[in-house]
Design a protein around this motif. Structure first.
Motif, mmCIF file in Angstrom:
data_model
loop_
_atom_site.group_PDB
_atom_site.id
_atom_site.type_symbol
_atom_site.label_atom_id
_atom_site.label_comp_id
_atom_site.label_asym_id
_atom_site.label_seq_id
_atom_site.Cartn_x
_atom_site.Cartn_y
_atom_site.Cartn_z
ATOM 1 N N PHE A 1369 32.775 39.308 34.812
ATOM 2 C CA PHE A 1369 33.645 38.530 35.220
ATOM 3 C C PHE A 1369 35.067 38.865 35.002
ATOM 4 N N GLU A 1370 35.190 39.780 34.247
ATOM 5 C CA GLU A 1370 36.692 39.892 33.740
ATOM 6 C C GLU A 1370 37.709 40.008 34.739
ATOM 7 N N TYR A 1371 38.878 39.411 34.548
ATOM 8 C CA TYR A 1371 40.107 39.532 35.693
ATOM 9 C C TYR A 1371 40.335 40.897 35.627
ATOM 10 N N LYS A 1372 40.631 41.723 36.854
ATOM 11 C CA LYS A 1372 40.969 42.768 37.005
ATOM 12 C C LYS A 1372 42.486 43.073 36.882
ATOM 13 N N GLY A 1373 43.313 42.176 37.470
ATOM 14 C CA GLY A 1373 44.596 42.148 37.269
ATOM 15 C C GLY A 1373 45.000 42.484 38.692
ATOM 16 N N LYS A 1374 46.415 41.913 38.917
ATOM 17 C CA LYS A 1374 47.111 42.318 39.967
ATOM 18 C C LYS A 1374 47.062 43.620 40.384
ATOM 19 N N LYS A 1375 47.613 44.461 39.349
ATOM 20 C CA LYS A 1375 47.791 45.775 39.613
ATOM 21 C C LYS A 1375 46.807 46.623 40.113
ATOM 22 N N VAL A 1376 45.369 46.016 39.940
ATOM 23 C CA VAL A 1376 44.232 46.810 40.212
ATOM 24 C C VAL A 1376 44.153 46.487 41.633
ATOM 25 N N PHE A 1377 44.193 45.252 42.178
ATOM 26 C CA PHE A 1377 44.162 44.871 43.613
ATOM 27 C C PHE A 1377 45.216 45.747 44.182
ATOM 28 N N GLU A 1378 46.243 45.864 43.759
ATOM 29 C CA GLU A 1378 47.192 46.775 44.610
ATOM 30 C C GLU A 1378 46.679 48.114 44.457
ATOM 31 N N ARG A 1379 46.306 48.551 43.384
ATOM 32 C CA ARG A 1379 45.786 50.127 43.626
ATOM 33 C C ARG A 1379 44.540 50.065 44.327
ATOM 34 N N MET A 1380 43.755 49.082 44.249
ATOM 35 C CA MET A 1380 42.369 49.282 44.998
ATOM 36 C C MET A 1380 42.844 49.027 46.632
ATOM 37 N N ASN A 1381 43.692 48.424 46.925
ATOM 38 C CA ASN A 1381 44.413 48.358 48.241
ATOM 39 C C ASN A 1381 44.886 49.823 48.733
ATOM 40 N N SER A 1382 45.536 50.553 47.934
ATOM 41 C CA SER A 1382 45.691 51.880 48.259
ATOM 42 C C SER A 1382 44.638 52.670 48.419
#
Length: 1835
Positions: A1369-1382
C-alpha cells in the motif's frame, strides 16, 4: 503419493489429518494455526469436521430464544434480530399518463371486460424488503458512491510530492554557494567553514517533553491516543473495488410495466400555400413502411385553411372541437428503417369534373400573375363557392406527396446548424433522396431481435429540421389503392423515377420534424384523453398518433384501449343496372337496426366535431368501380352484443344541379355484424351488396347469408372490399385465448351452457374442455399471449388456488395450470432473447411478479375473502389439502424412496438422506442410520435400520394416505360449503415436487419464476394473516416445509448432476436456487433454511470427490454462496453477538492471561480465543455463513488444492465485497458494532498467514531490501530466534542487498513437490486490504490474547504479512499518477501480474492439457469454467484500444483526487500496521518471552520508514520506534546490529526531508538513539559509527539529496544536546558535537561532489580523495570505495570498479588478519599486489591507527569472512566483464584456499568452471597481457 492422481484422494484429507493430529499432540497443544486446518482446535474437545464437509448449522430460532442478549439496549441490540419492519407489502398506485384514467363509460360490463379493466387500473402490490438496499447486491462500491464517501479527506503531505524539480533545485544550489563562502578556498578539513554554516542554520522545532523520564506505559498510552485520533473510519472507501463484471448477486428491480412507445417523432405542420387560393384543402399524414408494405401509423388529419376558406363550408360542418384543430403530431416508430416514408394526402371539396380537370388551375396559374388573370380567378372562386354550398359534405382526392424520413433524419444530423432547412421538390429529388445510412442503436428498448440486414436508424437524437415540400403529385383517380402507393414509393427511391416525368402541382408545405420531447405539454392520446401536464384546455393540442408496428411488439397491455379502424378498399358496380357513377360510402356503427341507432363513436377528422355518427368516403368522379383510401376510426363500446354492427350505405351523388334530382341517391347496402360467436369480427371482407334496405333482424346474420326475397348486386357476388382492424386491450383476437377466457368466465359467472365458436359446451363436458383449452394455450400466437400476459397468469393462478366446482364435483386443475404456466414462461424466454437480465430472467415476467401478482382475493378493497375482486368465490369449493394429493402419488413416492420416509419426492437414484434428516429431524439427527447407504446399499422397499423415527414417519404418511381414500361422494355433500381455499405457494410447491418429465424440465428451465412467485405468495399470505410478526417456526405448516426441502434437494441434485451437460441452464438454476434461499431467509425459519443450504453443500461435496476437475462446480458453489451472503441481514444471520463457548468471566482481561505466564494455557477461555480465530467447529456452526465463506477461501487458496487456482480471484472478490459492504453500511458505523462484525472474520488472519508464500511479492519493486527473508526449511521447526540465517544475509558488495528470489521454497510440504502458484498482484492486494480491515476493526484485547497464544513462528509469519502490506500500500506519488495517465495501461504495476495470471492462473496451459487428456474440454460459457471471467477480463485489459478510450487523459482534478485517495490509503494502511505492531510488542511485554520477534517488528518498522510515507504516518512511526528502543535498548545495540545500521540510515534520510515535521521527529529519534546508546555503556561508538557510515552512503547514492535540510536537522540535534540537563556533566554533549561536526564535513564534501556531477572523471577523483581522508576509519573508507565502485559500474568501467572492489577486499583482509590468524585467509594487502599495484595504501589499518576490539569499529557486515568472499567474487565478476581474464585468475587464487578450508565443493566447482572459461577466452585472444595495463587506477 505420486500414484494417487485421483482428485478424490487429493481433497479428502483424512490421512493427512490423522498425521497432523499426532503431530499437534507433540506440540503440547500450541494452536498450530491453520496448518491443522482440517482438525481445527486440535486441543479442543470438539469433534472435528474436515473443511471439505459441511457442518450442522445452529438452529437459529432456538438459539435466539435460549440465548437472550444480556445487553438490554445499546448499539448491539440491532445485531441480534431482524428489524420488526423488515418486510412490508406496499400497494402503490400506478402512474397514469393521462389526467383521467382510460376506462369505458358503461357501468355494466361483462366479466372479461371487468377483469381487463381491473388488471389495467389496480394498484401495484409490491413486497418491500426495507433494508434490501443494504445487502451487497445493491450496495456496490460504485465510483460515485466511493466519491461520496471520500468527501472531506485531509490532504496527506508526502515528501515525494513536495520534491522540487530539477531546475529550481539548481538555483537553490547556486544560492547556497553564495551563502557559504566558496568551498574551494578552504582546504579540506577546515573546520571553520563547517562550523560557520552550522552555527548559522536554524534548528527545527523541538518536541516537547522528549527528554522527560516518562514511564513506558504512559508513553504507549499517549502514542496510542494520538494514533487513534482523526483516523479515517472506512478503509474500503479508500480502496478501489476489484475489477468485476456485473457481480453475480446484483438483482435489478424490474421496470414498471408501462405502455409501449417506439422512438417518438414530433411533426409540426406550419403552412400550406398554393399558387391560387380558391377553396379549402384538407390534409392527412401517415407513415408507411415500404419493405413491410404496411401502413405503420393511423392518419393524422389537419388543415391549414384560412378563416375565410373555412367559412365557405359553414352550412355543412358543425362547429369544430378543439381536439380536431391540432397541427402537430407525435408519431412513434418501434422499428425505424430506411424504408419509412411520411405520406401526405390532400383532399378538396367534391366538384364536377375529374381530378385532372379540377387540378388544372393549380398547375397553370402562377401567384405572380394574379393581377393578369384576375377575372379568371374570380370565375374560379365563384364556382368553388357554389360547389362548397351544394356539395360541402363530400370530398374528392386531390394530390399527394411523400417524404423519405431517414434522409431527413440523417441529413439533419450531419448539418451543423441548430435546426436545418431542407428543400424538397421533384425537380431536385435526385439530390435529396441519396441514401445516408445512419447506424446506431434502436432507441428506448430495442424489442426486435435484430432487424434483418437493416441498418437500425436512430430517431432519438437528430437535429430538428424544417422541410419545405415544393411539389405535389396529382392523385390519379384509378391509382388510389395502397398497392399503387407502395409502387410509387418504391419508385421514388430510384434515380430515374417515373414520377419525375409527371407535371407537379406547385405548392409550399412547411413542416418541422424533430425528436419528441420527453414530456410534451398539451398532448392528446389516440383516444383524445389529455396527457398529464395539460395546464390549459384552450390551447391548440398536439395529437399522439397510434402506431401500427411493422412487426410484433411484445409488451403487456397496461391501459384500456378499444379502437376499430375501417378501411373501405374498392367497390365494383360495373354490373349494376342503373345510374351509379359518383359513388360515396356512408359508414355507421349501429347498436340496433333502426336508422336512429347509429352511435356517435366515429372520430372526426379536422376542423369538425369530435365524434360523429357517420363518415363518408371521398368520391371519384364518374367511376362505377372506385377505389377508396379512407381510414375510419371508431371507438368501440366496451361490451358488445349480437346487435352491434357496421352499416355501409352506398350513394350516388349528383354533382350537377338538375331539376328534381336529389343530392344523393342510395344505390346499395351491406353490413358486418361485430360479434361472431362471441368473438370480435375483424379482417378482410369481400361483401355482397344488397339493392334494397335489409329486412328485419338482418344485423345478427352476415350478408353472405342468402336472405329470401332480397335483390343483390351482381347475383349476390362479393363486390365491396373492406378491411376491419381492431387495436384493443379487451379483445385478444386469438381463438385459443378467447376460448380459455370464455371458459374461465363462464365458471366464474356459473352460466351454462357456454357458447364458444360453433360449440355449445354443457356443464358436464366443461372439465375436459377446460383441460384441453389449457393445453391448447401453447398454440396461441405469442403476441396476444404477451399482451394479455398479466390477465392470463392471474387466471391460471386462480385455477390453482380455487379448484372450480363443476356439476357438483371439485375439479383439481392445479397440475394443468402449472403445466400451462411453465409452457408460457418458456415460450417467452425462448422468443424474447433480448429481454433478459444477466440471470436470464425475462423482464416482462419479472415485472409481473414484482408489481402485478398477488394472492387472489387479497385485493385491498375487498373487505372479506368472500366474493371479492375476482368474481364470487361461492362456486369455488376448496378443501383440506390432503384430499388433493391423488392416492397414487403417495404410493409412487414411497416406492421410489424406500420406506424410510415416503413423504419425499425423489427419483429412485437420489435417496438423499440429507432431506430426510431435515424433514424427520424433530430436533434429532437421524442421518446415522443412513451413513454410507448409497443408492445400491439397500434394496428398495427394505429399510436398512427401521429406527423409531422412520416408523413414525411411516405412520405420518399413512395418515396422509388414508385421507386420500375418502370417497368423492362424501366431498359432494360438502361442495361449495368449504370456506377455506388453497394457498398458492403450498400448491405450487406440491405441483413442482410431483411433476416429472417435460413439465419438470420446463419448470427447471425457468425455476426463478416459480421461486419468486412462491416467495411473494408466502409474504402475502403472512401479511394478510397478520403473521409477519409470528415466530418463524410456526409460520408455515410442516408439510409445506417438507415439500420445499424436497424441492431444494432435487434441484441441487440437478445442478450437481448436469453442470457439465447443460452448463448454461445449470448456471441459471444455481443462481435461482440461491436467490430463493436468500429470500426464504427473510420469511421462514432461518435454521431450516440453513439446513437447506447444508443439504445443497453436501450434494456438491459428494460430487466433488469423484470429479477429476472440480473447478467448474466449485465456481458454481461460490456463486451460490455469494448470492446467499448478499442478504441484507447477513451479519445478523451470523449471530455476531454469540460467544462460542460460555465465557468464564464476562470480559477477558489481559491480566488473567498473564497470570499463566505460559503462552499455551488450556483454560476454557483460551480455548475460546483459539476457536474464534480458527475455522473451528463451534465457529463454523454459530457463524454459519461466515464460516462457509472463510472455508471456501481456505480451501481454494490452499496450495494443495488441485485445479482451483483459477478461482482465486473469484473467492477473494467475494470476501472483499462482503467486507467493503460492511464497511460502508450505516448500521455498522459504531466502532463497537464494527468490532462484532470483524469478529466474524478473525480466521481470515490465519488463512492469509497460511498464504504468505503465495502472495505476490510487492517488495520486489523496492531496491532497499528484498522481502523479509523467511526461514530456511531446515530451521522451520526449530523455531530459532533469528529469522535470517547468515548465508542468506550475506550481501554482495557494491549493490544493495540482492534481489532475493521468492522464498517459495520455505513452505514446501513434502507431499506436493510443486512450487506454489503465486497470486496476482490484484488478488494479493485485495486479500491484504481485507486483512487490514479485520486488524483495524477487531477488538484489540481479543487480538492481543490470540497473539499471546501464537508461537514465535506464527508471529513471525504475521510480521511477514505486515511487511508485505507496507510495500503493497505504498503511496505511488502524484508523478506516478501523471505518468500512468499518459500510459495506455492503467495498471502498469499489475501488468506483470496480469500476464502471470493469464499464464499460470485461470486456464493455464497445463490445465488445458490435463483437461484435454481427460477429454472434457467442454465449451465454457461465460464465467462458468475455470473462472473464465478472469481470462476475458484480462484480455480486455491488455488491449490497447479499450484502455485508450476509457482511461486516457484524466483531468488534472482527477489525478489530484487519485493521489489524495492513494495518500490517505497509504497512511491509513500503515497506521493499521503500526497499531498491530504495538499490540504485538505489548504481547511480548506481557508474556516476557518471544523477544525474538522484536527483530521482526523492527524490520517492518524500518521497511515502512523506507517507503514513501506521509508526514502524519512518520510522526507516529517515529514515536513507536522511540518507544520500542526505550523498552528494549539491548535489542538494537547488542542483538540486531544490522537493524541499528538500517535505522540510522532511515533516520538520517528523514532528517534531510523537505518537510519540517518529519525532520523534527527524525532528529528527535536520532538524538534519543545516541542518548540511549550512551546510557548503556557511557559511549555511543556504535551509533556514532553507523550514523557516519549511513551519511556517507546516503550522500554517495542519493540523487536528490538536499544538504540544507540535513544541516538544519544537525543543528536540531546540537540544540537537544545543549538543552539536555541530565547529561550535561558527562562527555555526551561533547561527543555529540564531535559527531555533528564530522557529519557536517562529509556534507561539505558532498556539496563539492554535486558541483562535479557532470564531470565523471573529476567526480571519481574527488571521491578518491574523500576516501583517502577516511583512512583512519575503515568502515567509512569501505563505504566510499563501494560508492566509487558503484559509480564506475554505472558507467560500465568494469575494470575500475573491479579495482575498487579489490581495494575493499584488501581493507577487509587487513582487518581480519589483525583479528585472528587463519592460514587460509589472505595476509592483509600484500596478497593483492599482483592484482593492483597501489593496494598497499590499505595497510594503513594497522594497530597504531585502529584497535580492532574498539566497540563499533569494523562492525559492518563486510568485515567477516563471508563478506570478504563476497567482495572477491564480485571483483572477479567485474574483471571478467572487463575482459581482464588474467586478473580473474589472480582473484580466484585468493579465493580458492578459503573455499578449500571450508570444504565447499560446490563453490569450488563453480570457480574452476569460471577459470576454465577465463583461460578459454585468453587462448582465443592470442595475446594475453596486453589487457592488463593497470599501472594506475583512480583508487
Amino acid at each position: 503419493m505420486a500414484e494417487r492422481r485421483a482428485f478424490a484422494q487429493k481433497i479428502s484429507r483424512t490421512v493427512a489429518a490423522e498425521v497432523r493430529k499426532q503431530i499437534s499432540g507433540q506440540y503440547s497443544g500450541s494452536p498450530q494455526l491453520l496448518k491443522n486446518l482440517n482438525i481445527v482446535g486440535s486441543i479442543s474437545h470438539h469433534t472435528t469436521v474436515p473443511l471439505t464437509e459441511a457442518v450442522d448449522p445452529v438452529d437459529l430460532e432456538d438459539y435466539l430464544i435460549t440465548h437472550p442478549l444480556s445487553v438490554d439496549s445499546g448499539p448491539l441490540r440491532d445485531l441480534v434480530e431482524f428489524p420488526p419492519d423488515d418486510i412490508e407489502v406496499v400497494y402503490s398506485p400506478r402512474d397514469c399518463r393521462t389526467l383521467v384514467s382510460a376506462v369505458p363509460e358503461e357501468s355494466e360490463m361483462d366479466p372479461h371486460v371487468r377483469d381487463c379493466i381491473r388488471s389495467y387500473t389496480e394498484d401495484w402490490a409490491i413486497v418491500v424488503r426495507k433494508y434490501h438496499k443494504l445487502g451487497t447486491g445493491f450496495n456496490p462500491n460504485t465510483l460515485d458512491k466511493q466519491k461520496e464517501r471520500q468527501k472531506g479527506l485531509p490532504r496527506q503531505v508526502f515528501e515525494s510530492d513536495e520534491a522540487p524539480d530539477g531546475n529550481s533545485y539548481q538555483d537553490e544550489q547556486d544560492d547556497l554557494k553564495r551563502r557559504s563562502m566558496s568551498i574551494d578556498d578552504t582546504p579540506r578539513g577546515s573546520w571553520a567553514c563547517s562550523i560557520f554554516d552550522l552555527k548559522n542554520s536554524l534548528p527545527d522545532a523541538l518536541l516537547p517533553n522528549l527528554l522527560d523520564r516518562t514511564p513506558n506505559e504512559e508513553i504507549d498510552h499517549q502514542n496510542d491516543d494520538q494514533r487513534k485520533s482523526n483516523r479515517h473510519k472506512e478503509l474500503f472507501a479508500l480502496h478501489p473495488s476489484p475489477d468485476e463484471e456485473e457481480p453475480i448477486e446484483r438483482l435489478s428491480v424490474p421496470d414498471v410495466p408501462k405502455e409501449h412507445f417506439g422512438q417518438r417523432l414530433l411533426v409540426k405542420c406550419l403552412s400550406l400555400k398554393f399558387e391560387i387560393e380558391i377553396e379549402p384543402i384538407f390534409a392527412s399524414l401517415a407513415l408507411y413502411d415500404v419493405r413491410e408494405k404496411k401502413k405503420i401509423s393511423e392518419n393524422f388529419y389537419f388543415d391549414l385553411n384560412s378563416e375565410q376558406m373555412k367559412g365557405l363550408l359553414r352550412p355543412h360542418v358543425p362547429p369544430a372541437a378543439i381536439t380536431t384543430l391540432a397541427r402537430s403530431a407525435i408519431f412513434s416508430i418501434t422499428y425505424p428503417s430506411q424504408d419509412v416514408f411520411l405520406v401526405i394526402k390532400l383532399e378538396k371539396v367534391l366538384q364536377q369534373g375529374d381530378i385532372g380537370e379540377c387540378a388544372e388551375p393549380y398547375m397553370i396559374f402562377k401567384e405572380a400573375d394574379a393581377t393578369k388573370n384576375k377575372e379568371k380567378l374570380e370565375k374560379l372562386k365563384s364556382q368553388a363557392d357554389q360547389f362548397c354550398q351544394r356539395l360541402g359534405k363530400y370530398r374528392m382526392p386531390f394530390a399527394w406527396t411523400a417524404i423519405h424520413l431517414m434522409n431527413i433524419v440523417s441529413s439533419a444530423g450531419s448539418l451543423e446548424r441548430d435546426s436545418t432547412e431542407v428543400e424538397i421538390s421533384t425537380g431536385e429529388r435526385k439530390g435529396s433522396w441519396s441514401e445516408r445510412r445512419n447506424s446506431s442503436l434502436v432507441g428506448r428498448r430495442s424489442l426486435e431481435r435484430t432487424t434483418s440486414g437493416d441498418d437500425a436508424c436512430n430517431l432519438t437524437s437528430f437535429r430538428p429540421a424544417t422541410l419545405t415540400v415544393a411539389n405535389f403529385f396529382k392523385q390519379e383517380g384509378d391509382r388510389l389503392s395502397d398497392e399503387d402507393l407502395y409502387k410509387f414509393l418504391a419508385d421514388m427511391r430510384r434515380p430515374s423515377s417515373v414520377l419525375r416525368r409527371l407535371r407537379p402541382i406547385t405548392a409550399q408545405l412547411k413542416i418541422d420534424i424533430s425528436p419528441a420531447p420527453e414530456n410534451p405539454h398539451y398532448c392528446l392520446t389516440p383516444e383524445l384523453l389529455q396527457v398529464k401536464l395539460y395546464p390549459d384546455s384552450r390551447v391548440r393540442p398536439t395529437r399522439e398518433i397510434l402506431e401500427f408496428p411493422a412487426r410484433d411488439v411484445y409488451v403487456p397491455n397496461t391501459t384500456y384501449r378499444n379502437l376499430l379502424y375501417i378501411y373501405p378498399q374498392s367497390l365494383n358496380f360495373a354490373n349494376r343496372q342503373g345510374s351509379a357513377r359518383n359513388i360515396t360510402v356512408k359508414v355507421q356503427f349501429m347498436y340496433g337496426e333502426d336508422p336512429s341507432n347509429a352511435m356517435p363513436v366515429i372520430f372526426g377528422k379536422s376542423s369538425c366535431s369530435e365524434f360523429s355518427k357517420e363518415a363518408y368516403t371521398a368520391v371519384v368522379y364518374h367511376n362505377r368501380s372506385p377505389d377508396f383510401h379512407e381510414e375510419i376510426k371508431v371507438k368501440l363500446p366496451a361490451t358488445l352484443t349480437d346487435h352491434h354492427h357496421l352499416l355501409f350505405t352506398f350513394y350516388h351523388v349528383s354533382c350537377q344541379q338538375k331539376q328534381n334530382t336529389p343530392l344523393e341517391t342510395p344505390v346499395g347496402y351491406t353490413w358486418i355484424p361485430m360479434l361472431q360467436n362471441g368473438r370480435l369480427k375483424t379482417g378482410q371482407f369481400c361483401l355482397p351488396v344488397s339493392l334494397e334496405k335489409p329486412p328485419q333482424a338482418y344485423s345478427v346474420l352476415s350478408p353472405e347469408v342468402p336472405l329470401p326475397g332480397m335483390k343483390w348486386v351482381d347475383n349476390h357476388k362479393g363486390v365491396f372490399n373492406v378491411e376491419v382492424v381492431a387495436v384493443s386491450s379487451i379483445h385478444t383476437q386469438d381463438p385459443y385465448l378467447d376460448k380459455f377466457f370464455a371458459l374461465v368466465n363462464a365458471l366464474d359467472e356459473h352460466m351454462f351452457p357456454v357458447r364458444i365458436g360453433d360449440m355449445r359446451i354443457m356443464e358436464n363436458n366443461l372439465e375436459s374442455e377446460l383441460k384441453s383449452s389449457l393445453s391448447a394455450l401453447s398454440s396461441s400466437q405469442l403476441e396476444p399471449v404477451v399482451r394479455f400476459l398479466h390477465l392470463l397468469l392471474d387466471k391460471l393462478i386462480l385455477l390453482v388456488v380455487r379448484p372450480p366446482v363443476i356439476a357438483g364435483q371439485i375439479v383439481n386443475l392445479g397440475q394443468a395450470s402449472f403445466e400451462a404456466m411453465a409452457s408460457i414462461i418458456n415460450r417467452l424466454h425462448k422468443n424474447l432473447e433480448g429481454n433478459h437480465d444477466q440471470h436470464g430472467r425475462n423482464n416482462l415476467l419479472a415485472s409481473y411478479i414484482y408489481y402485478v401478482f398477488r394472492l387472489p382475493n387479497t385485493y385491498p378493497n375487498s373487505p372479506s375473502p368472500g366474493p371479492g375482486g375476482l368474481g364470487g368465490s361461492v362456486h369455488y369449493a376448496t378443501m383440506a389439502r390432503s384430499a388433493v394429493r391423488p392416492a397414487s402419488l403417495n404410493l409412487n413416492r414411497s416406492r421410489s424412496l424406500s420406506n424410510s420416509n415416503p413423504d419425499i419426492s425423489g427419483t429412485p437414484t437420489s435417496p438423499d438422506d440429507e432431506v430426510r434428516s431435515i424433514i424427520g429431524s424433530k430436533g434429532l439427527d437421524r442421518s446415522n442410520s443412513w451413513v454410507n447407504t448409497g443408492p445400491k446399499a439397500a434394496p428398495w422397499g427394505s429399510n436398512p435400520s427401521p429406527s423409531a423415527e422412520s416408523t413414525q414417519a411411516m405412520d405420518r404418511s399413512c395418515n396422509r394416505m388414508s385421507s386420500h381414500t375418502e370417497t368423492s361422494s362424501f366431498l359432494q355433500t360438502l361442495t361449495g360449503r368449504l370456506p377455506t381455499k388453497k394457498l398458492f405457494h403450498e400448491e405450487l410447491a406440491l405441483q413442482w415436487v410431483v411433476c416429472s418429465g417435460s413439465v419438470r424440465e420446463s419448470a427447471l428451465q425457468q425455476a426463478w419464476f416459480f421461486f419468486e412467485l412462491m416467495v411473494k405468495s408466502m409474504v402475502h399470505h403472512l401479511y394478510f394473516n397478520d403473521k409477519l410478526d409470528a415466530p418463524r417456526k410456526s409460520r408455515f405448516p410442516e408439510r409445506f416445509m417438507d415439500d420445499i426441502a424436497a424441492l431444494v434437494s432435487t434441484i441441487a441434485g440437478d445442478v450437481v448432476s448436469r453442470f457439465q451437460k447443460d452448463t448454461e441452464m445449470v448456471e441459471r438454476l444455481n443462481t435461482s436456487l440461491a436467490f430463493f434461499l436468500n429470500d426464504l431467509l427473510s420469511v421462514m425459519d432461518r435454521g431450516f433454511v440453513f439446513s437447506l443450504i447444508k443439504s445443497c453443500y453436501k450434494q456438491v461435496s459428494a460430487k466433488l470427490y469423484s470429479l477429476p476437475n472440480p473447478s467448474v462446480l466449485v465456481s458454481l458453489r461460490l456463486d451460490f454462496l455469494r448470492i446467499i451472503c448478499s442478504h441484507e441481514h447477513y451479519v445478523t444471520l451470523n449471530l455476531p453477538c454469540s460467544l462460542l463457548t460460555p465465557p468464564a468471566s464476562p470480559s477477558p482481561s489481559v491480566s488473567s492471561a498473564t497470570s499463566q505466564s505460559s503462552g499455551f494455557s488450556t483454560s476454557v477461555q483460551d480455548q475460546k480465543i483459539a476457536n474464534m480465530f480458527e475455522l473451528s467447529l463451534p465457529f463454523r456452526q454459530q457463524h454459519y455463513l461466515a464460516g462457509l465463506v472463510l472455508t471456501e477461501l481456505a480451501l481454494i487458496l490452499d496450495p494443495d488444492a488441485e485445479g482451483l487456482f483459477g478461482l482465486h480471484k473469484k473467492v477473494i472478490n467475494m470476501v472483499h465485497n462482503l467486507l467493503s459492504s460492511h464497511d460502508s453500511d450505516p448500521r455498522y458505523s459504531d466502532p463497537q458494532i464494527k468490532a462484532r462484525v470483524a469478529m466474524l472474520y478473525l480466521p481470515l488472519i490465519g488463512i492469509i498467514m497460511e498464504t504468505v508464500p503465495q502472495l505476490y511479492d510487492f517488495t520486489e519493486s523496492h531496491n532497499q531490501r528484498g522481502r523479509p527473508i523467511c526461514i530456511a526449511p531446515d530451521d522451520y521447526d526449530s523455531e530459532s530466534g533469528s529469522m535470517i540465517s547468515q548465508t542468506v544475509a550475506m550481501a554482495i558488495a557494491g549493490t544493495s542487498v540482492p534481489q532475493l528470489t521468492r522464498p517459495g521454497s520455505f513452505l514446501l510440504t513434502s507431499t506436493s513437490g510443486r512450487q506454489h502458484t503465486t497470486f496476482s498482484a490484484e488478488s494479493s492486494r485485495s486479500l491484504l486490504i481485507c486483512l487490514l480491515w479485520v486488524l483495524k476493526n477487531a477488538d484489540e484485547t481479543v487480538l492481543q490474547k490470540w497473539f499471546t497464544d501464537l508461537s514465535v513462528l506464527q508471529l513471525n509469519r504475521l510480521l511477514d504479512l505486515l511487511y508485505l502490506c507496507v510495500s503493497c500500500f505504498e503511496y505511488k506519488g502524484k508523478k506516478v499518477f501523471e505518468r500512468m495517465n499518459s500510459l495506455t495501461f492503467k495498471k502498469s504495476k499489475d501488468m506483470r501480474a496480469k500476464l502471470e495470471e493469464a499464464i499460470l492462473g485461470s486456464i493455464g496451459a497445463r490445465q488445458e492439457m490435463v483437461r484435454r487428456s481427460r477429454g472434457q474440454l467442454e465449451r465454457s460459457p461465460s464465467g462458468s469454467a475455470f473462472g473464465s471471467q478472469e481470462n476475458l477480463r484480462w484480455r480486455k485489459d491488455m488491449t490497447h484500444w479499450r484502455q485508450n478510450t476509457e482511461k486516457l487523459d484524466k483531468s488534472r482534478a482527477d489525478i489530484e483526487h487519485e493521489a489524495l485517495i492513494d495518500g490517505n490509503l497509504a497512511t491509513e494502511a500503515n497506521l493499521i500496521i503500526l497499531d498491530t505492531l504495538e499490540i504485538i510488542v505489548q504481547t511480548v511485554s506481557v508474556t516476557e518471552s518471544k523477544e525474538s520477534i522484536l527483530g521482526g517488528v523492527l524490520k517492518v518498522l524500518l521497511q515502512s520508514m523506507a517507503c514513501n510515507q506521509s508526514a502524519v504516518y512518520l510522526q507516529h512511526c517515529f514515536a513507536t520506534q522511540r518507544a520500542l528502543v526505550s523498552k528494549f535498548p539491548e535489542l538494537l545495540f547488542e542483538e540486531e546490529t544490522e537493524q541499528c545500521a538500517d535505522l540510522c540510515l532511515r533516520l538520517l534520510r528523514h532528517c534531510s526531508s523537505s518537510i519540517s515535521t518529519i525532520r523534527s521527529h527524525a532528529s528527535a529519534s536520532l538524538y534519543l538513539l545516541m542518548r540511549q546508546n550512551f546510557e548503556i555503556g557511557n559511549n555511543f561508538a556504535r551509533v556514532k559509527m553507523q550514523v557516519t557510515m549511513s551519511l556517507s552512503s546516503l550522500v554517495g547514492t542519493s540523487q536528490n539529496f538536499n544538504e540544507e535540510f540535513l544541516r538544519r536537522s544537525l543543528k536540531t540535534i546540537l540544540t537537544y544536546a545543549e538543552e539536555d540537563l541530565e547529561l550535561r556533566e558527562t562527555t555526551f554533549p561533547d561527543q555529540v558535537q564531535d559527531l555533528v561536526f564530522n557529519l557536517h564535513m562529509i556534507l561539505s564534501d558532498t556539496v563539492k561532489m554535486k558541483e562535479h556531477q557532470e564531470d565523471p572523471e573529476m567526480l571519481i577523483d574527488l571521491m578518491y580523495r574523500i576516501a583517502k581522508g577516511y583512512q583512519t576509519s575503515p568502515d567509512l573508507r569501505l563505504t566510499w570505495l563501494q560508492n566509487m565502485a558503484g559509480k564506475h559500474s554505472e558507467r560500465s568501467n568494469h575494470a575500475e570498479a573491479a579495482q575498487c572492489l579489490v581495494h575493499s577486499a584488501a581493507l577487509v583482509a587487513e582487518y581480519l588478519s589483525m583479528l585472528e590468524d587463519r592460514k587460509y585467509l589472505p595476509v592483509g594487502c600484500v596478497t593483492f599486489q599482483n592484482i593492483s599495484s597501489n593496494v598497499l595504501e590499505e595497510s594503513a589499518v594497522s594497530d597504531d591507527v585502529v584497535s580492532p576490539d574498539e566497540e563499533g569499529i569494523c562492525s559492518g557486515k563486510y568485515f567477516t569472512e563471508s563478506g570478504l568472499v563476497g567482495l572477491l567474487e564480485q571483483a572477479a565478476a567485474s574483471f571478467s566483464m572487463a575482459g581482464m581474464y588474467e586478473a580473474v585468475n589472480e582473484v580466484y587464487k585468493v579465493l580458492i584456499p578459503i573455499h578449500e578450508a571450508n570444504r565447499d565443493a560446490k563453490k569450488l566447482s563453480t570457480i574452476h568452471g569460471k577459470l576454465q572459461e577465463a583461460f578459454g577466452k585468453i587462448v582465443h585472444q592470442s595475446t594475453g597481457w596486453e589487457f592488463l595495463s593497470c599501472e594506475y587506477f583512480p583508487v
